[in-house]
Scaffold this motif. Structure first.
Motif, PDB file in Angstrom:
ATOM      1  N   VAL A  60     -39.443 -36.757 -59.283  1.00 28.10           N
ATOM      2  CA  VAL A  60     -38.329 -37.176 -58.433  1.00 28.10           C
ATOM      3  C   VAL A  60     -38.529 -36.596 -57.044  1.00 28.10           C
ATOM      4  CG1 VAL A  60     -35.843 -37.183 -58.099  1.00 28.10           C
ATOM      5  CG2 VAL A  60     -36.799 -37.264 -60.418  1.00 28.10           C
ATOM      6  N   LEU A  61     -38.597 -37.464 -56.058  1.00 25.01           N
ATOM      7  CA  LEU A  61     -38.667 -37.063 -54.655  1.00 25.01           C
ATOM      8  C   LEU A  61     -37.306 -37.321 -54.035  1.00 25.01           C
ATOM      9  CD1 LEU A  61     -40.455 -36.098 -52.262  1.00 25.01           C
ATOM     10  CD2 LEU A  61     -40.909 -38.519 -51.775  1.00 25.01           C
TER      11      LEU A  61
ATOM     12  N   GLY B  98     -34.356 -26.024 -65.831  1.00 22.60           N
ATOM     13  CA  GLY B  98     -33.009 -26.227 -66.317  1.00 22.60           C
ATOM     14  C   GLY B  98     -33.001 -27.180 -67.499  1.00 22.60           C
ATOM     15  N   VAL B  99     -32.306 -26.821 -68.533  1.00 20.84           N
ATOM     16  CA  VAL B  99     -32.246 -27.631 -69.757  1.00 20.84           C
ATOM     17  C   VAL B  99     -30.783 -27.817 -70.122  1.00 20.84           C
ATOM     18  CG1 VAL B  99     -32.910 -27.837 -72.178  1.00 20.84           C
ATOM     19  CG2 VAL B  99     -34.466 -26.732 -70.553  1.00 20.84           C
TER      20      VAL B  99
ATOM     21  N   LEU C 233     -39.137 -32.016 -54.271  1.00 17.71           N
ATOM     22  CA  LEU C 233     -39.908 -32.654 -55.336  1.00 17.71           C
ATOM     23  C   LEU C 233     -39.667 -31.901 -56.629  1.00 17.71           C
ATOM     24  CD1 LEU C 233     -42.032 -34.750 -56.248  1.00 17.71           C
ATOM     25  CD2 LEU C 233     -43.798 -33.062 -55.664  1.00 17.71           C
ATOM     26  N   GLY C 234     -39.416 -32.674 -57.710  1.00 18.86           N
ATOM     27  CA  GLY C 234     -39.186 -32.033 -58.992  1.00 18.86           C
ATOM     28  C   GLY C 234     -39.555 -32.937 -60.142  1.00 18.86           C
ATOM     29  N   LEU C 235     -39.568 -32.378 -61.336  1.00 23.65           N
ATOM     30  CA  LEU C 235     -39.862 -33.115 -62.564  1.00 23.65           C
ATOM     31  C   LEU C 235     -38.609 -33.155 -63.427  1.00 23.65           C
ATOM     32  CD1 LEU C 235     -43.391 -31.781 -63.628  1.00 23.65           C
ATOM     33  CD2 LEU C 235     -42.845 -33.984 -62.578  1.00 23.65           C
TER      34      LEU C 235
ATOM     35  N   SER D  91     -37.974 -27.687 -60.643  1.00 21.61           N
ATOM     36  CA  SER D  91     -38.214 -27.893 -59.217  1.00 21.61           C
ATOM     37  C   SER D  91     -39.661 -27.514 -58.889  1.00 21.61           C
ATOM     38  CB  SER D  91     -37.248 -27.049 -58.382  1.00 21.61           C
ATOM     39  OG  SER D  91     -37.565 -27.128 -57.025  1.00 21.61           O
ATOM     40  N   LEU D  92     -40.353 -28.397 -58.174  1.00 22.93           N
ATOM     41  CA  LEU D  92     -41.727 -28.124 -57.750  1.00 22.93           C
ATOM     42  C   LEU D  92     -41.784 -27.713 -56.276  1.00 22.93           C
ATOM     43  CD1 LEU D  92     -43.615 -31.056 -59.514  1.00 22.93           C
ATOM     44  CD2 LEU D  92     -43.280 -28.703 -60.315  1.00 22.93           C
TER      45      LEU D  92
END
Length: 462
Positions: free
Chosen positions: A340-341, A89-90, A314-316, A141-142
């Motif tokens: 980000v957790l 997402g941007v 978990l994501g960046l 999103s991871l």
């Protein structure tokens, strides 16, 4: 005593009072006061010439088909919506601001921090006035188990919607075939009732002539007059039934008014025409059963997704801030990246309630699947034996019609010879009309049974 005899002599004859030439009033009034338009239906607004014409109009004008296609489009959109949290997402924002008072620095909208605006060296870039600031943020999103399970459920529901659309089209084709058979049947019944009315008129005229010659009785004329009215009532009922079947067909095809078929429309090839659109399943599951299975699969994924809400994600994330400067064009003031957790410590019991809700939905979907499976089993069994039953009923109806026709012929000959009674004449006529009507219905029911047998285990291309 003499007074009684006087009144008896003065009373009018119930069979001659108010009539012409000794004809009872009920005989003279036969057919009077009935609108002839009720006996002769107008032509339909649309006359179908072939099965292909009906199918093309059904495909273009059917409300149920358009609703099913809209539901399929909605399911596809929801599936794509469920995929969006798993893709990058941007977001970005562009602001233009002018410092009206104060000095030192200005803040950039969107979290870009403070930008110094004081005077620097001649070679050092300085923020422009007005200040143009660009803020961009990207996220990926991871690990998001609930989102993956929601995506699986949405795709299962899209498959269910596609199968439901296929089944809706199958049912529409089946109902179209039934409607055509119903219209042809109703027109055949009207034709038979019109012939029966003509025959009833002939028998009534025969009794009137016999009475005029002195060889018949008024009772015979009364019986045939009653039979004539019964035949006329049957024709009125069959005409109204025909108009209603035409209206039902017109409603299905999107016609303002009645829809019928051209004269001579043949149903002999209806089964072959339907078979060109719908093919046997050959061991595959029918579309409604597939849809129920996919709904159950989607409900199971929803339960898993509700349980997975307890798991962390978990994501960046990365953000960039750039401002306009002079001399030059722009300067990047900030660019960072972060892992980000995310997890929820307490939500007031919402996740537990969601799990209970999805479990209940799964139980409902399971029972709906079982209901579809049972109904399908019964429908297929009935359709398979329906053809043999319709063939047997047609054979018995044909034999009964032949016997009724011979009985009516012999009864008419006996009445002309003065051996038979008018009661026998009327009864044989009623039996013949009923036998002819039954035979016509049985012949068309056989066509319908063959169509139903095909459609019970078929899929139709739309």
């Amino acid at each position: 005593m003499l007074l009684t005899l006087f009144f008896l002599v003065a009373l009018p004859d119930p069979f001659t009072a108010g009539t012409d030439a000794g004809v009872p009033a009920v005989l003279a009034a036969t057919g009077v006061g009935i609108d002839e338009a009720l006996l002769a239906p107008p032509g339909p607004a649309l006359a179908l010439g072939s099965w292909d014409d009906a199918l093309a109009r059904l495909r273009a004008r059917s409300v149920d088909l358009q609703l099913a296609l809209a539901q399929l489009e909605l399911a596809g959109a929801e599936s794509r919506l469920a995929l969006s949290p798993l893709l990058p997402g941007v977001t970005g924002s562009l602001s233009v601001q002018e410092r009206l008072a104060g000095g030192g620095s200005v803040s950039v909208e969107g979290g870009g921090g403070n930008i110094p605006v004081g005077e620097g060296g001649e070679d050092e870039p300085r923020p422009t006035s007005p200040l143009v600031a660009l803020r961009a943020t990207a996220s990926q999103s991871l690990v998001d188990v609930p989102a993956w399970l929601q995506l699986s459920a949405a795709r299962a529901r899209e498959r269910a919607a596609r199968a439901s659309t296929q089944d809706a089209w199958r049912l529409l084709v089946r109902e179209l075939a039934r409607s055509l058979v119903a219209v042809v049947t109703a027109e055949r019944v009207v034709e038979l009732d019109r012939m029966g009315l003509a025959q009833a008129r002939e028998r009534h005229q025969l009794t009137l002539e016999a009475e005029a010659l002195g060889t018949g009785r008024k009772l015979d004329a009364l019986r045939t007059a009653r039979d004539l009215e019964v035949a006329r009532a049957a024709l009125l009922e069959s005409v109204e039934s025909l108009r209603r079947t035409r209206e039902a067909l017109g409603s299905a095809l999107g016609v303002e008014g009645e829809a019928g078929v051209v004269p001579g429309f043949q149903l002999d090839g209806l089964g072959r025409s339907v078979a060109e659109v719908c093919r046997p399943l050959e061991g595959a599951a029918r579309a409604d059963l597939v849809a129920a299975r996919e709904e159950l699969r989607a409900a199971g994924r929803e339960v898993d997704a509700a349980r997975a809400e307890y798991a962390p994600t978990l994501g960046l994330q990365s953000s960039l801030t750039a401002t306009s400067v002079t001399p030059g064009t722009a300067r990047v003031n900030q660019w960072n990246i972060a892992a980000v957790l995310g997890f929820s410590l307490w939500d007031g019991g919402a996740r537990g309630a969601a799990v209970r809700t999805e479990r209940a939905n799964r139980a409902i979907a399971d029972q709906q699947l079982e209901s579809v499976r049972r109904a399908l089993s019964v429908e297929v069994a009935q359709a398979r034996r329906g053809v043999a039953l319709a063939e047997a009923q047609q054979l018995t109806a044909r034999r009964a019609r032949e016997a009724a026709a011979l009985t009516d012929q012999l009864t008419g000959e006996a009445f002309r010879e003065g051996v038979g009674t008018s009661l026998e004449l009327v009864q044989s006529a009623e039996e013949l009309r009923e036998a002819e009507r039954t035979l016509a219905l049985r012949e068309l029911e056989l066509v319908q049974a063959r169509v139903d047998s095909l459609m019970a285990e078929a899929e139709c291309a739309w």
